[in-house]
Scaffold this active site. Sequence first.
Site, PDB file in Angstrom:
ATOM      1  N   CYS A 138       0.834  -1.205   0.000  1.00  0.00           N
ATOM      2  CA  CYS A 138       0.000   0.000   0.000  1.00  0.00           C
ATOM      3  C   CYS A 138       0.866   1.251   0.000  1.00  0.00           C
ATOM      4  CB  CYS A 138      -0.915   0.007   1.221  1.00  0.00           C
ATOM      5  SG  CYS A 138      -1.988   1.458   1.309  1.00  0.00           S
ATOM      6  N   CYS A 141      -0.446   4.066   2.185  1.00  0.00           N
ATOM      7  CA  CYS A 141      -0.155   3.871   3.615  1.00  0.00           C
ATOM      8  C   CYS A 141       1.294   4.190   3.954  1.00  0.00           C
ATOM      9  CB  CYS A 141      -0.454   2.427   4.014  1.00  0.00           C
ATOM     10  SG  CYS A 141      -2.099   1.836   3.596  1.00  0.00           S
ATOM     11  N   ASP A 142       2.217   3.733   3.119  1.00  0.00           N
ATOM     12  CA  ASP A 142       3.629   3.737   3.491  1.00  0.00           C
ATOM     13  C   ASP A 142       4.533   4.613   2.633  1.00  0.00           C
ATOM     14  OD1 ASP A 142       3.052   1.896   5.501  1.00  0.00           O
ATOM     15  OD2 ASP A 142       3.311   0.190   4.157  1.00  0.00           O
TER      16      ASP A 142
END
Length: 316
Positions: A138, A141-142
């Site tokens: 993701c 997300c990261d």
Amino acid sequence: MDKKTDKVFDCIILGGGPAGLSSALYCARANLKTAIVDISTLGGTPFNYCEIENYLGFNKIEGSELCEKFEQHVDNFNIEKFPFEEIQSVDLVSAIKKIKTLDKELLAKTVIIATGAKAKKLGVKGELENIGKGVSYCAVCDGAFYKDKVTAVVGGGNSALEEALYLTRFAKKVYLIHRRDKFRADEIIQKRVLDNKKIELILNSTIEEIIADKKVKEIRIKNVLSNKTTTLKTDGVFPYIGLEPNVEQFIAQVEQDKQGFIKTDCAMKTSVEGVFAIGDVRNTPLRQVITAVSDGAIAGVEASKYIINQKEAVVK
């Protein structure tokens, strides 16, 4: 609890991630007899995220901490929790729904499916052991953790190209690796990728191995035409070859799309009366913690409406 119980819940939620916990909260506040069943501990996939920076109200929070806050909130209400329960079979089509686990049989008037989805894996050496150490599924997300670093995205569809574009906001260089010579993504997205100087295309190639020393440091790739193998230095690998919904127990009971995700309307209703689907398991355009929580709220309210309507129908 015995193998079989005569207790009928108003709502059983299958899955204790953010979506499931949110729906449990709304069900409980509507005074429904509510239970959560999960194959592991509650919290779901976000429990394993190192940090979350895009959940409203928190500048930065560990995934485990956010999930713990969710569960602590839910614990203020009379909700029965059944963690570490492996579901053996599910009957969704009967008026009273039936969930069988290894040692329990639970009955409910409504069911909310919140079993999530899992990322399709590359299946190469070094992938699984380096999740969270440079392997991520993701970019949203990261991605921020790769500021001024080198990353590699694997895939050729819209999602992979969009991930690569997103990573260019942070990374100084993004390799986009695809096993074919053409992408499946929409032309407009392909053009954006081609116009982005931070992205380097590596076509007709597959990843053979992810190499790490505490953290990912390089990948070994193979050209599928020449069979030549080379290595690339990279700080992160983002496989984006798709998601697989966790729907093994529901196949042929609820309507699904071609990828297997459960179809719902805007009220989270599935094709089966009294059954709702929320979060990553449903056909949704965005799979994030914040949208999962939103789905859960909607489903909890709709489940409550369903129970009330059923009671009114009996009275009439």
